[in-house]
Design a protein around this motif. Structure first.
Motif, mmCIF file in Angstrom:
data_model
loop_
_atom_site.group_PDB
_atom_site.id
_atom_site.type_symbol
_atom_site.label_atom_id
_atom_site.label_comp_id
_atom_site.label_asym_id
_atom_site.label_seq_id
_atom_site.Cartn_x
_atom_site.Cartn_y
_atom_site.Cartn_z
ATOM 1 N N PRO A 1 20.069 23.805 16.804
ATOM 2 C CA PRO A 1 19.107 24.155 15.750
ATOM 3 C C PRO A 1 19.763 24.622 14.451
ATOM 4 N N ARG A 2 20.810 25.481 14.565
ATOM 5 C CA ARG A 2 21.467 25.976 13.357
ATOM 6 C C ARG A 2 22.211 24.864 12.644
ATOM 7 N N ALA B 1 10.395 28.336 0.601
ATOM 8 C CA ALA B 1 9.252 28.632 1.464
ATOM 9 C C ALA B 1 9.101 27.573 2.550
ATOM 10 N N SER B 2 9.256 26.315 2.175
ATOM 11 C CA SER B 2 9.133 25.236 3.165
ATOM 12 C C SER B 2 10.219 25.337 4.227
ATOM 13 N N MET B 3 11.437 25.641 3.814
ATOM 14 C CA MET B 3 12.528 25.765 4.777
ATOM 15 C C MET B 3 12.368 26.997 5.653
ATOM 16 N N GLY B 4 11.798 28.058 5.102
ATOM 17 C CA GLY B 4 11.551 29.250 5.906
ATOM 18 C C GLY B 4 10.575 28.978 7.021
ATOM 19 N N ILE B 5 9.525 28.218 6.708
ATOM 20 C CA ILE B 5 8.527 27.879 7.729
ATOM 21 C C ILE B 5 9.156 27.025 8.829
ATOM 22 N N VAL B 6 9.923 26.030 8.440
ATOM 23 C CA VAL B 6 10.589 25.183 9.430
ATOM 24 C C VAL B 6 11.568 25.993 10.262
ATOM 25 N N ALA B 7 12.368 26.837 9.611
ATOM 26 C CA ALA B 7 13.390 27.619 10.320
ATOM 27 C C ALA B 7 12.768 28.578 11.325
ATOM 28 N N TRP B 8 11.606 29.112 11.026
ATOM 29 C CA TRP B 8 10.968 30.089 11.905
ATOM 30 C C TRP B 8 10.813 29.523 13.321
ATOM 31 N N LEU C 1 9.606 34.873 0.499
ATOM 32 C CA LEU C 1 8.961 34.449 1.749
ATOM 33 C C LEU C 1 9.889 33.543 2.536
ATOM 34 N N GLY C 2 10.455 32.545 1.863
ATOM 35 C CA GLY C 2 11.354 31.621 2.539
ATOM 36 C C GLY C 2 12.578 32.322 3.092
ATOM 37 N N LEU C 3 13.211 33.169 2.268
ATOM 38 C CA LEU C 3 14.412 33.870 2.714
ATOM 39 C C LEU C 3 14.091 34.853 3.839
ATOM 40 N N GLY C 4 12.937 35.511 3.764
ATOM 41 C CA GLY C 4 12.551 36.452 4.813
ATOM 42 C C GLY C 4 12.308 35.761 6.136
ATOM 43 N N ASP D 1 14.424 26.823 18.562
ATOM 44 C CA ASP D 1 14.351 25.592 19.345
ATOM 45 C C ASP D 1 12.925 25.306 19.812
ATOM 46 N N LYS D 2 11.966 25.525 18.908
ATOM 47 C CA LYS D 2 10.557 25.259 19.193
ATOM 48 C C LYS D 2 10.029 24.227 18.203
ATOM 49 N N ARG D 3 8.933 23.591 18.600
ATOM 50 C CA ARG D 3 8.276 22.639 17.705
ATOM 51 C C ARG D 3 7.510 23.378 16.609
ATOM 52 N N VAL D 4 7.559 22.843 15.412
ATOM 53 C CA VAL D 4 6.739 23.382 14.334
ATOM 54 C C VAL D 4 5.300 22.937 14.570
ATOM 55 N N PRO D 5 4.333 23.845 14.616
ATOM 56 C CA PRO D 5 2.939 23.437 14.842
ATOM 57 C C PRO D 5 2.402 22.617 13.677
#
Length: 469
Positions: free
Chosen positions: A380-381, A131-138, A82-85, A143-147
């Motif tokens: 961002p990157r 998984a946590s990093m995948g959610i943040v990276a999405w 999930l995180g990697l995807g 360049d958007k705020r994480v909800p």
């Protein structure tokens, strides 16, 4: 803007890889720790030698879905992919299709993938962190705020990662600090505050919330270090061990750079018996005094272990680099992994002797990548890569003072975080000077590792032989 069907194909590819991983590994590789924790699940009696949070979750999932190790295999593999995807999809969305492919390629590297087939706290931690990093990276890579609900999911994943490994806080705290703060001073203060709060609160959570029995595991670190000092300097007033007991430790080869284990066995346990009778507070107070009085002995002891756990100047065949192809013998129903996983695992096991399985080689890459990231303007990157590298290096640094075993699985997060950071930073070419210096350092490390494996006698080939060698 990347079309949505194309964008969705990356998480779908990761989902397919997750399904293939689970199918190949089913019902998962059961190691010693797996057997021990599943025994707790069956008995309903938990202790703190292994993380009770994992065993409690295992019991809940088994109650709902049944089975043995399978529910936890699905959890860790699912979180991993999930995180990697999500990271791959986020990179593809901003035009980084090559980087997206590289992220999924990191996931199929045997040094990561096969450890994810073993049902262990280390694999659970890696899955939760990814998984946590995948959610943040999405969101962050666009360049958007994480909800808020995204942050809530991140918090749950990182809380689980913290609970599932005793030393995970040294990776989680700096990662959180890098993600939520922008000034280095605030990041440092937040990291220290989180580490202290976690170390202080973990005992309450483990014993009062999860109802785990206190096994005395907190005493192993200071006992290991005090015995290591006593092996080098016979000073009863500093270590609580008499010259005769120190000689017993030396004669029995009781303190090894590889692991703590011999100290809990037979004559070695008798030699360090005075330490076993001290409280955690007394042990750490004694250790602090011993370090002040004998800093060289302490440093030699810790460097011996650090070299072992970083798997640098060690013999060929240093145990703990690759998961086994068969389950730990048991009578509680934990079977062998699938034949495909067993065959692939055995076929790729020679990679354990290469720099891919040397944490110190990844450490050199992480330091070089950190220098590159710090010299780049914020983006961002770059910011996400910087967070990954700081987390990786903080956890690796903790092994210099807090570590008693040398299995490669303890380094999975720093290694994977480094790999992902390099992918994120690959959108711009680093300076030639950075490449020369970093390449030279990595070359020296690799040369030293190859030489030691060629010169030193082959390592013992079993756990029992490691205890007695």
């Amino acid at each position: 803007m990347t079309p949505r069907p194309v964008l969705a194909s990356w998480p779908l590819a990761a989902a397919l890889l997750a399904a293939l991983t689970i199918a190949a590994a089913w019902p998962g590789i059961a190691m010693y720790d797996t057997v021990s924790q599943f025994g707790e699940v069956l008995s309903g009696a938990y202790d703190d030698w292994h993380p009770p949070a994992m065993a409690r979750l295992w019991a809940v999932l088994r109650g709902v879905f049944g089975g043995q190790a399978q529910p936890m295999l699905v959890v860790q593999v699912g979180l991993y992919w999930l995180g990697l995807g999500l990271i791959a999809g986020a990179l593809a969305r901003i035009g980084g299709r090559g980087a997206a492919v590289a992220v999924l390629a990191c996931g199929v590297l045997p040094v990561f993938l096969f450890w994810q087939m073993a049902v262990l706290k280390d694999a659970q931690m890696l899955g939760a962190m990814l998984a946590s990093m995948g959610i943040v990276a999405w969101w962050r890579l666009a360049d958007k705020r994480v909800p808020w609900w995204g942050w809530a999911l991140v918090a749950v994943a990182l809380l689980y990662a913290t609970l599932v490994r005793a030393n995970a806080v040294f990776a989680v705290a700096p990662l959180v600090a890098m993600l939520v703060a922008t000034r280095w001073r605030m990041r440092a203060l937040l990291t220290v505050a989180m580490v202290l709060a976690t170390l202080g609160g973990m005992q309450v959570v483990n014993h009062q919330v999860f109802g785990a029995e206190d096994t005395g595991i907190r005493t192993t670190q200071p006992r290991y270090d005090l015995a290591g000092i006593a092996m080098r300097v016979a000073d009863p007033s500093a270590t609580h061990l008499s010259p005769a007991q120190a000689e017993g430790l030396r004669r029995g080869h009781c303190v090894k750079g590889y692991f703590w284990d011999p100290l809990g066995d037979g004559p070695c346990a008798e030699a360090e018996a005075p330490l076993a009778g001290l409280s955690v507070g007394q042990l750490y107070a004694t250790l602090a005094g011993a370090i002040v009085r004998h800093p060289i002995a302490y440093t030699e002891h810790r460097l011996s272990h650090l070299n072992s756990t970083e798997r640098w100047l060690v013999p060929a065949g240093w145990l703990g680099a690759w998961p086994p192809t068969e389950a730990e013998p048991n009578t509680i129903g934990l079977g062998n992994p699938g034949t495909v996983a067993a065959w692939l695992n055995q076929a790729t096991a020679p990679l354990a002797e290469t720099p891919l399985a040397w944490p110190i080689a990844w450490l050199a890459v992480a330091i070089s990548a950190l220098v590159v990231a710090l010299r780049r303007p914020a983006s961002p990157r770059r910011d996400l890569a910087l967070a990954l590298l700081v987390s990786a290096l903080a956890l690796e640094a903790s092994f210099a003072v807090i570590s008693i075993a040398s299995d490669l699985r303890y380094h999975l997060w720093p290694m994977m975080a480094t790999a992902l950071a390099v992918v994120l930073l690959a959108d711009a070419r680093p300076s030639r000077r950075a490449l020369r210096i970093g390449g030279a350092a990595l070359g020296l490390i690799i040369a030293g590792g190859i030489a030691s494996r060629a010169i030193l006698p082959h390592a013992p080939d079993s756990y029992r032989a490691m205890l007695t060698s």
